[in-house]
Write an enzyme that holds these catalytic residues in place. Structure first.
Site, mmCIF file in Angstrom:
data_model
loop_
_atom_site.group_PDB
_atom_site.id
_atom_site.type_symbol
_atom_site.label_atom_id
_atom_site.label_comp_id
_atom_site.label_asym_id
_atom_site.label_seq_id
_atom_site.Cartn_x
_atom_site.Cartn_y
_atom_site.Cartn_z
ATOM 1 N N ASP A 92 0.874 -1.169 0.000
ATOM 2 C CA ASP A 92 0.000 0.000 0.000
ATOM 3 C C ASP A 92 0.914 1.221 0.000
ATOM 4 O O ASP A 92 2.058 1.159 0.458
ATOM 5 C CB ASP A 92 -0.916 -0.010 1.228
ATOM 6 C CG ASP A 92 -2.061 0.991 1.051
ATOM 7 O OD1 ASP A 92 -2.867 1.137 1.974
ATOM 8 O OD2 ASP A 92 -2.129 1.638 -0.018
ATOM 9 N N GLY A 94 0.823 4.077 1.515
ATOM 10 C CA GLY A 94 1.044 4.913 2.689
ATOM 11 C C GLY A 94 0.035 6.031 2.790
ATOM 12 O O GLY A 94 -0.092 6.673 3.823
ATOM 13 N N PHE A 96 -3.195 5.997 3.117
ATOM 14 C CA PHE A 96 -4.146 5.735 4.204
ATOM 15 C C PHE A 96 -3.470 5.904 5.561
ATOM 16 O O PHE A 96 -4.003 6.519 6.473
ATOM 17 C CB PHE A 96 -4.669 4.316 4.069
ATOM 18 C CG PHE A 96 -5.702 3.933 5.084
ATOM 19 C CD1 PHE A 96 -5.378 3.098 6.142
ATOM 20 C CD2 PHE A 96 -7.000 4.409 4.985
ATOM 21 C CE1 PHE A 96 -6.329 2.732 7.075
ATOM 22 C CE2 PHE A 96 -7.958 4.054 5.914
ATOM 23 C CZ PHE A 96 -7.625 3.216 6.958
ATOM 24 N N GLN A 188 -11.677 6.765 -5.479
ATOM 25 C CA GLN A 188 -12.168 7.411 -4.281
ATOM 26 C C GLN A 188 -13.587 7.966 -4.548
ATOM 27 O O GLN A 188 -14.291 7.411 -5.387
ATOM 28 C CB GLN A 188 -11.190 8.527 -3.840
ATOM 29 C CG GLN A 188 -9.832 7.996 -3.367
ATOM 30 C CD GLN A 188 -9.888 7.205 -2.070
ATOM 31 O OE1 GLN A 188 -10.913 7.181 -1.380
ATOM 32 N NE2 GLN A 188 -8.795 6.522 -1.745
ATOM 33 N N ASP A 265 -7.937 -7.214 1.583
ATOM 34 C CA ASP A 265 -6.911 -7.279 2.634
ATOM 35 C C ASP A 265 -7.548 -6.796 3.927
ATOM 36 O O ASP A 265 -8.456 -5.952 3.900
ATOM 37 C CB ASP A 265 -5.707 -6.387 2.302
ATOM 38 C CG ASP A 265 -5.890 -4.976 2.848
ATOM 39 O OD1 ASP A 265 -6.538 -4.172 2.155
ATOM 40 O OD2 ASP A 265 -5.410 -4.707 3.974
ATOM 41 N N CYS A 303 -12.682 -27.848 12.021
ATOM 42 C CA CYS A 303 -11.649 -27.025 11.369
ATOM 43 C C CYS A 303 -10.397 -27.876 11.171
ATOM 44 O O CYS A 303 -9.986 -28.606 12.084
ATOM 45 C CB CYS A 303 -11.316 -25.804 12.223
ATOM 46 S SG CYS A 303 -9.998 -24.778 11.513
ATOM 47 N N CYS A 305 -7.356 -26.735 10.593
ATOM 48 C CA CYS A 305 -6.093 -25.992 10.768
ATOM 49 C C CYS A 305 -5.219 -26.663 11.819
ATOM 50 O O CYS A 305 -5.694 -27.464 12.641
ATOM 51 C CB CYS A 305 -6.390 -24.540 11.154
ATOM 52 S SG CYS A 305 -6.648 -24.226 12.910
ATOM 53 N N CYS A 308 -6.544 -26.310 15.450
ATOM 54 C CA CYS A 308 -7.706 -27.115 15.826
ATOM 55 C C CYS A 308 -7.427 -28.603 15.808
ATOM 56 O O CYS A 308 -8.106 -29.380 16.488
ATOM 57 C CB CYS A 308 -8.884 -26.786 14.908
ATOM 58 S SG CYS A 308 -9.488 -25.117 15.192
ATOM 59 N N HIS A 334 -5.268 -20.086 13.250
ATOM 60 C CA HIS A 334 -6.682 -20.435 13.038
ATOM 61 C C HIS A 334 -7.399 -19.344 12.234
ATOM 62 O O HIS A 334 -8.131 -19.624 11.279
ATOM 63 C CB HIS A 334 -7.406 -20.655 14.364
ATOM 64 C CG HIS A 334 -8.888 -20.810 14.176
ATOM 65 N ND1 HIS A 334 -9.475 -22.003 13.768
ATOM 66 C CD2 HIS A 334 -9.889 -19.906 14.277
ATOM 67 C CE1 HIS A 334 -10.787 -21.825 13.639
ATOM 68 N NE2 HIS A 334 -11.064 -20.558 13.938
HETATM 69 C C1 LIG Z 1 -9.551 -0.880 7.249
HETATM 70 N N1 LIG Z 1 -10.224 -0.090 6.272
HETATM 71 C C2 LIG Z 1 -9.520 0.476 5.263
HETATM 72 N N2 LIG Z 1 -8.213 0.239 5.022
HETATM 73 C C3 LIG Z 1 -7.893 1.025 3.958
HETATM 74 C C4 LIG Z 1 -6.656 1.190 3.319
HETATM 75 C C5 LIG Z 1 -5.454 0.376 3.793
HETATM 76 C C6 LIG Z 1 -5.593 -1.036 3.293
HETATM 77 N N3 LIG Z 1 -4.752 -1.950 4.099
HETATM 78 C C7 LIG Z 1 -3.333 -1.763 3.866
HETATM 79 C C8 LIG Z 1 -2.503 -2.455 4.935
HETATM 80 C C9 LIG Z 1 -2.752 -1.807 6.300
HETATM 81 C C10 LIG Z 1 -1.796 -2.318 7.360
HETATM 82 C C11 LIG Z 1 -0.361 -2.225 6.904
HETATM 83 C C12 LIG Z 1 -0.136 -2.930 5.584
HETATM 84 C C13 LIG Z 1 -1.056 -2.386 4.509
HETATM 85 C C14 LIG Z 1 -6.586 2.130 2.252
HETATM 86 N N4 LIG Z 1 -5.369 2.337 1.615
HETATM 87 C C15 LIG Z 1 -5.283 3.295 0.666
HETATM 88 N N5 LIG Z 1 -4.109 3.539 0.053
HETATM 89 N N6 LIG Z 1 -6.369 4.038 0.273
HETATM 90 C C16 LIG Z 1 -7.598 3.859 0.820
HETATM 91 O O1 LIG Z 1 -8.567 4.555 0.441
HETATM 92 C C17 LIG Z 1 -7.738 2.866 1.874
HETATM 93 C C18 LIG Z 1 -8.969 2.643 2.502
HETATM 94 C C19 LIG Z 1 -9.035 1.720 3.556
HETATM 95 N N7 LIG Z 1 -10.050 1.359 4.377
HETATM 96 ZN ZN LIG Z 2 -8.869 -23.929 13.307
#
Ligand SMILES: CNc1nc2c(CCNCC3CCCCC3)c3nc(N)[nH]c(=O)c3cc2[nH]1
Ligand SMILES: [Zn+2]
Length: 371
Positions: A92, A94, A96, A188, A265, A303, A305, A308, A334
């Site tokens: 990702d 960064g 967010f 977006q 994710d 399960c 896994c 379990c 799990h």
């Molecule tokens: C939980 N909800 C949510 N997550 C969003 C995320 C993050 C997605 N998960 C990335 C991991 C987070 C932990 C570290 C490793 C990468 C979003 N990322 C971006 N760039 N843009 C979003 O609109 C965007 C929108 C999101 N909404």
């Molecule tokens: Zn399990």
């Protein structure tokens, strides 16, 4: 090379079975991608992730830039080598994290100035910088640098942030050079249908090999998130992968697949595992709870896994209660198995033209436990 192919469309929903070929491996979609923030899916070794059936994992520009720094990882030969993971990695951008983690930040056309959540030092992140960092990390799929508008956001802010994010996406595309890495655009538009369509159209014009749906799963009611997916689906290229960012819980994964999403994710499986909560087909269960003190059954009877097949709720509760590291490893195993296996069952249901009945039965059981 990178490619995506739709292998089968479900006759009754927008769900599809796909094959995502990355530079490292081929991934069957729909796919759940475990999150490995600091170049590790917490408490899991790469061998254990493969054992669980993980085919692609996530990491993050923001976190790795702050610690240990992308230059160090580049010196190690890139993120795959550094963490000994030879399958696909999606990073990702960064965007967010800067907006949600950095306590103070100022956004300009240029980029974002923010304070590190680690030591409060001041940093600047721009679309160009986010691209360079991800090229140094060497992930297979790099997300463009975007702004995820908070929820709720008023229309004018959502539109202004979306238009800026479009300009940033273009800038990311222009500086991208690494041949063995592809960029995904991020749609977006907050929870405004007209902005969502406008964003999909603009980014489709930029012709990215894949598209993420951002700006959701940020506190909006789930029905509103699903409504945005329904609005968007007809405007997304059918032959490119769709990635719903930050989703999600078992019910959200199913609802997303039915609405045409290929990739997901979520930090949930690993995060709730660390506070002793596990997924079961009847909802979540807090195995850390004292009521399991003398419960010698596995977390879930059927399960398959590792956890379990070998350990009881009583033992896991004992470990968690005493902060024994094995405890969160067992709950993590799990939970990751639960979601990866759920995706396996969803793919099987799509293959056998029975996705809706599978979804209906799963949600019936899962909501019984009311998440
Ligand atoms: C939980 N909800 C949510 N997550 C969003 C995320 C993050 C997605 N998960 C990335 C991991 C987070 C932990 C570290 C490793 C990468 C979003 N990322 C971006 N760039 N843009 C979003 O609109 C965007 C929108 C999101 N909404
Ligand atoms: Zn399990």
């Amino acid at each position: 090379m990178f490619s995506f192919k739709v292998l089968k469309k479900d006759p009754k929903t927008r769900a599809r079975l796909g094959l995502l070929k990355t530079f490292h491996n081929a991934v069957e979609t729909p796919v759940f991608m475990p999150v490995g923030t600091l170049a590790t899916v917490k408490t899991m070794s790469p061998e254990e992730l493969k054992e669980l059936g993980a085919e692609i994992i996530l990491s993050n520009t923001y976190h790795l830039y702050l610690r240990p720094g992308e230059q160090l990882i580049a010196k190690a030969g890139g993120l795959h080598k550094f963490m000994n993971w030879d399958r696909a990695i999606l990073t990702d951008s960064g965007g967010f994290q800067v907006f949600s983690l950095g306590p103070l930040r100022t956004i300009t056309e240029e980029g974002v100035t923010f304070k590190s959540h680690i030591d409060g030092s001041t940093h600047f992140m721009s679309p160009e910088k986010a691209v360079k960092i991800q090229e140094a990390l060497g992930s297979d799929i790099a997300m463009v640098f975007d702004e995820c508008a908070p929820y709720p956001a008023d229309y004018s802010y959502a539109r202004e942030a979306m238009l800026r994010t479009h300009r940033w996406a273009k800038r990311c595309k222009e500086v991208h050079q690494r041949e063995d890495q592809v960029q995904f655009g991020i749609i977006q538009g907050s929870t405004y249908a007209d902005l969502r369509v406008e964003s999909a159209k603009y980014l489709t014009e930029l012709d990215f090999p894949g598209y993420a749906i951002g700006g959701l799963s940020v506190g909006e009611p789930k029905p509103l998130m699903y409504e945005m997916l329904e609005v968007l689906e007809p405007h997304l290229p059918a032959d490119k992968p769709r990635y719903l960012m930050g989703v999600g819980s078992p019910d959200a994964l199913i609802e997303g697949v039915i609405r045409g999403i290929d990739m997901f994710d979520c930090v949930l499986p690993t995060r709730i595992a660390r506070n002793g909560t596990v997924f079961t087909k009847y909802g979540k269960l807090v195995v850390r709870n004292a009521i399991f003190k003398e419960d010698f059954r596995p977390i879930e009877e059927d399960c398959q896994c590792y956890t379990c097949r070998n350990y009881s709720r009583a033992y896991i509760r004992h470990l968690l209660h005493n902060d024994e590291v094995l405890g969160i490893r067992l709950t993590t195993i799990h939970n990751l198995h639960f979601l990866i296996n759920l995706m396996r069952e969803i793919k099987k249901a799509i293959r056998e033209d029975r996705l809706l009945s599978f979804a209906w039965e799963f949600l019936q059981n899962y909501e019984q436990g009311k998440e």
